[in-house]
Scaffold this active site. Structure first.
Site, PDB file in Angstrom:
ATOM      1  N   CYS A  44       7.425 -19.872 -25.963  1.00 41.15           N
ATOM      2  CA  CYS A  44       8.221 -19.576 -27.401  1.00 41.15           C
ATOM      3  C   CYS A  44       9.465 -20.940 -27.236  1.00 41.15           C
ATOM      4  CB  CYS A  44       8.417 -18.589 -27.852  1.00 41.15           C
ATOM      5  SG  CYS A  44       9.747 -17.376 -26.840  1.00 41.15           S
TER       6      CYS A  44
ATOM      7  N   ARG B 235       8.582 -13.806 -28.245  1.00 46.79           N
ATOM      8  CA  ARG B 235       7.481 -13.884 -28.069  1.00 46.79           C
ATOM      9  C   ARG B 235       6.285 -14.687 -27.246  1.00 46.79           C
ATOM     10  NH1 ARG B 235       7.788 -18.662 -32.669  1.00 46.79           N
ATOM     11  NH2 ARG B 235       8.835 -18.462 -31.723  1.00 46.79           N
TER      12      ARG B 235
ATOM     13  N   ASP C 172       9.126 -16.699 -35.601  1.00 48.13           N
ATOM     14  CA  ASP C 172       9.590 -15.908 -35.050  1.00 48.13           C
ATOM     15  C   ASP C 172      10.007 -14.934 -35.396  1.00 48.13           C
ATOM     16  OD1 ASP C 172      12.356 -15.139 -34.366  1.00 48.13           O
ATOM     17  OD2 ASP C 172      12.933 -17.458 -33.133  1.00 48.13           O
TER      18      ASP C 172
END
Length: 174
Positions: free
Chosen positions: A4, A10, A121
């Site tokens: 990420c 994440r 996100d």
């Protein structure tokens, strides 16, 4: 390798979920599971987000706690799959892809049976990192700071996608 932006939300979530799945199948010795980020902030050694930890624990998955780290050249040699959370992560990872690398760089969401390819996100759903520049008045900053339901949505996407990825890998071995 799960990727990420900063490696605090994440990608560590996907890493913990996949680790849990592989452990349940008794195949940990067959996998090298890690996560990283693609932005310069990833190299600052930040801890995993408390919201990520909470959502993982609420779903009976043990977080893999480590400081954030940046995707590096050697990762493309070490890992066969570089699984990114969104299009920006994918683009930045592909820019780092060394010539001749056999690593497959793609979206983790490609394996989501519901077809949600992009794992947004949970804090900022803006795809332009310039949005974080307080000196640039031309860019509107998204004021949404996320909450546990946003993280839970990311958890569900990552769970489906990690299960789908594991199923894909198993189907390739038969």
């Amino acid at each position: 390798m799960f990727v990420c932006a900063v490696n605090i939300q994440r990608s560590p979530m996907a890493e913990a979920i996949f680790y849990h799945l592989v452990e349940q199948h008794g195949e940990l010795n067959k996998w090298d599971i890690a996560s990283s980020g693609v932005t310069s902030e990833a190299s600052h050694g930040q801890p995993v987000s408390p919201c990520t930890i909470t959502v993982l624990q609420d779903n009976n998955i043990k977080p893999r706690l480590h400081p954030s780290r940046k995707l590096c050249h050697d990762d493309f040699k070490r890992y066969r799959y570089i699984l990114c959370m969104d299009e920006d992560n994918l683009r930045l990872a592909k820019e780092k892809l060394p010539l001749g690398s056999k690593a497959k760089v793609e979206l983790l969401g490609n394996y989501d049976p519901k077809g949600e390819r992009v794992i947004e996100d949970p804090i900022f759903d803006c795809n332009d990192w310039n949005a974080f520049d307080p000196n640039n008045s031309d860019i509107i900053i998204n004021p949404r700071l996320g909450n546990l339901s946003d993280f839970e949505h990311v958890f569900q996407q990552c769970s489906r996608s990690c299960n789908g990825f594991l199923d894909y890998i198993k189907s390739q071995k038969t």
